[in-house]
Structures are given as structure tokens and as C-alpha cells.
Design a protein around this motif. Structure first.
Motif, mmCIF file in Angstrom:
data_model
loop_
_atom_site.group_PDB
_atom_site.id
_atom_site.type_symbol
_atom_site.label_atom_id
_atom_site.label_comp_id
_atom_site.label_asym_id
_atom_site.label_seq_id
_atom_site.Cartn_x
_atom_site.Cartn_y
_atom_site.Cartn_z
ATOM 1 N N ASN A 109 5.050 8.185 -13.212
ATOM 2 C CA ASN A 109 4.239 9.316 -12.764
ATOM 3 C C ASN A 109 2.764 8.981 -12.571
ATOM 4 O O ASN A 109 1.954 9.871 -12.351
ATOM 5 C CB ASN A 109 4.376 10.473 -13.761
ATOM 6 N N ARG A 110 2.401 7.717 -12.659
ATOM 7 C CA ARG A 110 1.014 7.305 -12.506
ATOM 8 C C ARG A 110 0.613 7.250 -11.037
ATOM 9 O O ARG A 110 1.443 7.044 -10.167
ATOM 10 C CB ARG A 110 0.814 5.915 -13.113
ATOM 11 N N ILE A 111 -0.678 7.397 -10.818
ATOM 12 C CA ILE A 111 -1.195 7.286 -9.453
ATOM 13 C C ILE A 111 -0.963 5.878 -8.922
ATOM 14 O O ILE A 111 -0.497 5.698 -7.806
ATOM 15 C CB ILE A 111 -2.694 7.653 -9.403
ATOM 16 N N VAL A 112 -1.301 4.868 -9.727
ATOM 17 C CA VAL A 112 -1.139 3.477 -9.312
ATOM 18 C C VAL A 112 0.275 3.025 -9.666
ATOM 19 O O VAL A 112 0.624 2.888 -10.831
ATOM 20 C CB VAL A 112 -2.176 2.555 -9.986
ATOM 21 N N GLY A 113 1.085 2.810 -8.642
ATOM 22 C CA GLY A 113 2.464 2.391 -8.859
ATOM 23 C C GLY A 113 2.593 0.911 -9.143
ATOM 24 O O GLY A 113 3.470 0.492 -9.891
ATOM 25 N N ASP A 121 -4.885 -14.572 0.645
ATOM 26 C CA ASP A 121 -6.018 -13.960 1.348
ATOM 27 C C ASP A 121 -7.070 -13.408 0.389
ATOM 28 O O ASP A 121 -7.946 -12.645 0.787
ATOM 29 C CB ASP A 121 -5.544 -12.898 2.333
ATOM 30 N N ASN A 122 -6.970 -13.791 -0.885
ATOM 31 C CA ASN A 122 -7.956 -13.435 -1.905
ATOM 32 C C ASN A 122 -8.234 -11.928 -1.928
ATOM 33 O O ASN A 122 -9.352 -11.474 -1.714
ATOM 34 C CB ASN A 122 -9.251 -14.220 -1.682
ATOM 35 N N SER A 123 -7.173 -11.170 -2.186
ATOM 36 C CA SER A 123 -7.334 -9.721 -2.217
ATOM 37 C C SER A 123 -6.469 -9.117 -3.321
ATOM 38 O O SER A 123 -5.551 -9.737 -3.834
ATOM 39 C CB SER A 123 -6.946 -9.108 -0.860
ATOM 40 N N ILE A 124 -6.813 -7.897 -3.653
ATOM 41 C CA ILE A 124 -6.027 -7.081 -4.578
ATOM 42 C C ILE A 124 -5.183 -6.141 -3.731
ATOM 43 O O ILE A 124 -5.685 -5.540 -2.773
ATOM 44 C CB ILE A 124 -6.948 -6.242 -5.498
ATOM 45 N N VAL A 125 -3.919 -6.004 -4.076
ATOM 46 C CA VAL A 125 -3.034 -5.063 -3.388
ATOM 47 C C VAL A 125 -2.627 -3.994 -4.394
ATOM 48 O O VAL A 125 -2.155 -4.306 -5.492
ATOM 49 C CB VAL A 125 -1.784 -5.777 -2.823
ATOM 50 N N LEU A 126 -2.850 -2.743 -4.009
ATOM 51 C CA LEU A 126 -2.471 -1.597 -4.837
ATOM 52 C C LEU A 126 -1.466 -0.744 -4.095
ATOM 53 O O LEU A 126 -1.579 -0.561 -2.876
ATOM 54 C CB LEU A 126 -3.688 -0.727 -5.168
ATOM 55 N N ILE A 127 -0.509 -0.201 -4.827
ATOM 56 C CA ILE A 127 0.404 0.805 -4.278
ATOM 57 C C ILE A 127 0.026 2.120 -4.962
ATOM 58 O O ILE A 127 0.149 2.248 -6.186
ATOM 59 C CB ILE A 127 1.885 0.465 -4.571
ATOM 60 N N LEU A 128 -0.437 3.085 -4.166
ATOM 61 C CA LEU A 128 -0.864 4.380 -4.705
ATOM 62 C C LEU A 128 0.152 5.452 -4.360
ATOM 63 O O LEU A 128 0.601 5.541 -3.210
ATOM 64 C CB LEU A 128 -2.233 4.769 -4.148
ATOM 65 N N ARG A 129 0.489 6.268 -5.331
ATOM 66 C CA ARG A 129 1.452 7.347 -5.116
ATOM 67 C C ARG A 129 0.814 8.557 -4.451
ATOM 68 O O ARG A 129 1.506 9.392 -3.881
ATOM 69 C CB ARG A 129 2.082 7.740 -6.450
ATOM 70 N N ARG A 130 -0.509 8.672 -4.588
ATOM 71 C CA ARG A 130 -1.240 9.766 -3.935
ATOM 72 C C ARG A 130 -2.682 9.327 -3.737
ATOM 73 O O ARG A 130 -3.123 8.335 -4.310
ATOM 74 C CB ARG A 130 -1.161 11.057 -4.735
ATOM 75 N N ALA A 131 -3.413 10.069 -2.941
ATOM 76 C CA ALA A 131 -4.829 9.769 -2.717
ATOM 77 C C ALA A 131 -5.606 9.969 -4.013
ATOM 78 O O ALA A 131 -5.275 10.854 -4.819
ATOM 79 C CB ALA A 131 -5.384 10.683 -1.629
ATOM 80 N N GLY A 160 -0.069 4.982 -0.553
ATOM 81 C CA GLY A 160 0.585 3.846 0.086
ATOM 82 C C GLY A 160 -0.013 2.531 -0.343
ATOM 83 O O GLY A 160 -0.736 2.439 -1.322
ATOM 84 N N LYS A 161 0.288 1.499 0.458
ATOM 85 C CA LYS A 161 -0.173 0.146 0.151
ATOM 86 C C LYS A 161 -1.616 -0.026 0.614
ATOM 87 O O LYS A 161 -1.920 0.210 1.782
ATOM 88 C CB LYS A 161 0.734 -0.877 0.831
ATOM 89 N N GLN A 162 -2.474 -0.452 -0.303
ATOM 90 C CA GLN A 162 -3.890 -0.646 -0.005
ATOM 91 C C GLN A 162 -4.291 -2.078 -0.340
ATOM 92 O O GLN A 162 -3.986 -2.565 -1.424
ATOM 93 C CB GLN A 162 -4.755 0.327 -0.815
ATOM 94 N N ARG A 163 -4.976 -2.736 0.569
ATOM 95 C CA ARG A 163 -5.440 -4.115 0.354
ATOM 96 C C ARG A 163 -6.957 -4.096 0.194
ATOM 97 O O ARG A 163 -7.669 -3.568 1.046
ATOM 98 C CB ARG A 163 -5.032 -4.984 1.539
ATOM 99 N N LEU A 164 -7.430 -4.694 -0.919
ATOM 100 C CA LEU A 164 -8.865 -4.736 -1.203
ATOM 101 C C LEU A 164 -9.339 -6.187 -1.180
ATOM 102 O O LEU A 164 -9.116 -6.926 -2.140
ATOM 103 C CB LEU A 164 -9.146 -4.127 -2.585
ATOM 104 N N PRO A 165 -9.997 -6.632 -0.106
ATOM 105 C CA PRO A 165 -10.495 -8.009 -0.060
ATOM 106 C C PRO A 165 -11.592 -8.205 -1.116
ATOM 107 O O PRO A 165 -12.439 -7.339 -1.296
ATOM 108 C CB PRO A 165 -11.061 -8.153 1.348
ATOM 109 N N LEU A 166 -11.572 -9.343 -1.767
ATOM 110 C CA LEU A 166 -12.531 -9.596 -2.846
ATOM 111 C C LEU A 166 -13.814 -10.264 -2.370
ATOM 112 O O LEU A 166 -14.817 -10.229 -3.070
ATOM 113 C CB LEU A 166 -11.877 -10.440 -3.944
ATOM 114 N N GLY A 167 -13.795 -10.893 -1.232
ATOM 115 C CA GLY A 167 -15.010 -11.479 -0.712
ATOM 116 C C GLY A 167 -15.311 -12.867 -1.245
ATOM 117 O O GLY A 167 -15.659 -13.761 -0.511
ATOM 118 N N ARG A 168 -15.177 -13.062 -2.526
ATOM 119 C CA ARG A 168 -15.400 -14.393 -3.079
ATOM 120 C C ARG A 168 -14.159 -14.836 -3.827
ATOM 121 O O ARG A 168 -13.381 -14.020 -4.319
ATOM 122 C CB ARG A 168 -16.629 -14.423 -3.983
#
Length: 191
Positions: A109-113, A121-131, A160-168
Motif C-alpha cells: 500500500n506504499r506510494i513507492v512500489g 545510465d547512472n539513474s534512479i528508477v522509481l515505481i510510484l503507485r500514485r502521484a 508509474g515508472k520514473q527515471r531520475l538521472p543523477l548527473g554524476r
């Protein structure tokens, strides 16, 4: 932070390093928790009333029979005891783990699945159940046991699936992601 019934969460910290326990205790008290610190596992096992503890937070050196002994003793007096296994000697990370144990819904039942680190590609990938509005922080414990902190993202994201590039580039070592999604805190070991 409070328990389900609205009383301040009562936390027992058990660890070997007094400095880390003191930092963690101060941080947990600052968010409204009642904290007791203990470095002696035998004293914690036999000298503390389990009914007076909501969350047992163990340093990562307490494993095997030491861990089992204290958890069994305290759970015998409080079957609803939540146990937090310290992922790393990083006070901010442990605070997030305790906050997760006290105030975050079960995994379904968490927001972050889910959360992952994509090395390619040096990024974080999150699966969100809601905005939600997010604060995403990456902690790394390098091979020399130095702590590195990277504020990865702050702002709103949709479901949904969100990709967060880290930059470094993120160096070697153990990695942990702390995500504050609206009022929920989740901790994700990333390897």
C-alpha cells in the motif's frame, strides 16, 4: 512521530558505537519519539520491559543468536514489536528506517512500489503507485566506511515508472535510497 494509537513511538536503540547511538537518539527525539539507548545486548535482553518498546532498532553488528535472543525476549512481552535492522552506520539512514517502521503502510500500500539504481545510465528508477511530492536522497558507504550523501531529486512526480538521472557517477560501496513521498518514508538498499 506517533504510533497507530497516537502516542509517541518508543524506540530502543541497541548498538556498539555510542557516538552513532547518541546521534541517532538525538535525531529521533527531534521528530517526537521517546528513545532509550543501549550498548549491552544482555542488559537490553533481560533488563528492559518489552511492553515499553514499540520499535527495536539494532545496529548491524547484532546478528545471529544475539539478535534472536533480544528479539525473542522483547516480543514475548510485546508481540507487536517492530524490528529495524540497521543497514549501515549512517544516522540519517537509521532515522529513515525507524520512521518507515513507525509510520509507513505495508509494502503493498506504499506510494513507492519499487526503487533501483541503474548503473548503465547512472539513474534512479522509481515505481510510484500514485502521484506524490518526493524528496529522494542517495547514501553511499564507500569501501573506507566514509559516508556520501547525494540529494537526487525534490519535487512532484506522477504515477508509474520514473527515471531520475543523477548527473554524476556514484562510486563503489553500499548504496541506500531514502524516499520521502508525501508523508511516507521508505528505505531501499540498492547494493
Amino acid at each position: 512521530m506517533t504510533t497507530e494509537i497516537g502516542t509517541p513511538a518508543r524506540v530502543l536503540l541497541v548498538g556498539k558505537r555510542v557516538r552513532v547511538l547518541d546521534e541517532l537518539g538525538t535525531a529521533l527525539r527531534a521528530v517526537g519519539m521517546v528513545v532509550r539507548e543501549e550498548t549491552d545486548v544482555d542488559r537490553a535482553t533481560t533488563g528492559i520491559d518489552g511492553a515499553s518498546v514499540d520499535v527495536l532498532a539494532l545496529g548491524r553488528t547484532f546478528t545471529g543468536s544475539k539478535r534472536d535472543r533480544i528479539v525473542t525476549a522483547l516480543r514475548a512481552q510485546n508481540p507487536r514489536l517492530k524490528v529495524v535492522e540497521g543497514l549501515a552506520p549512517i544516522p540519517e539512514l537509521m532515522v529513515a528506517q525507524v520512521r518507515e517502521a513507525v509510520g509507513t503502510p505495508d509494502r503493498d500500500n506504499r506510494i513507492v512500489g519499487a526503487a533501483a539504481y541503474e548503473r548503465g545510465d547512472n539513474s534512479i528508477v522509481l515505481i510510484l503507485r500514485r502521484a506524490a511530492n518526493l524528496d529522494v536522497t542517495l547514501y553511499r558507504l564507500d569501501p573506507m566506511y566514509r559516508v556520501h550523501r547525494l540529494e537526487a531529486f525534490t519535487g512532484p512526480l506522477g504515477p508509474g515508472k520514473q527515471r531520475l538521472p543523477l548527473g554524476r557517477r556514484v562510486g563503489r560501496g553500499e548504496r541506500f535510497l531514502v524516499v520521502q513521498a508525501d508523508q511516507e518514508t521508505t528505505v531501499h538498499p540498492l547494493g
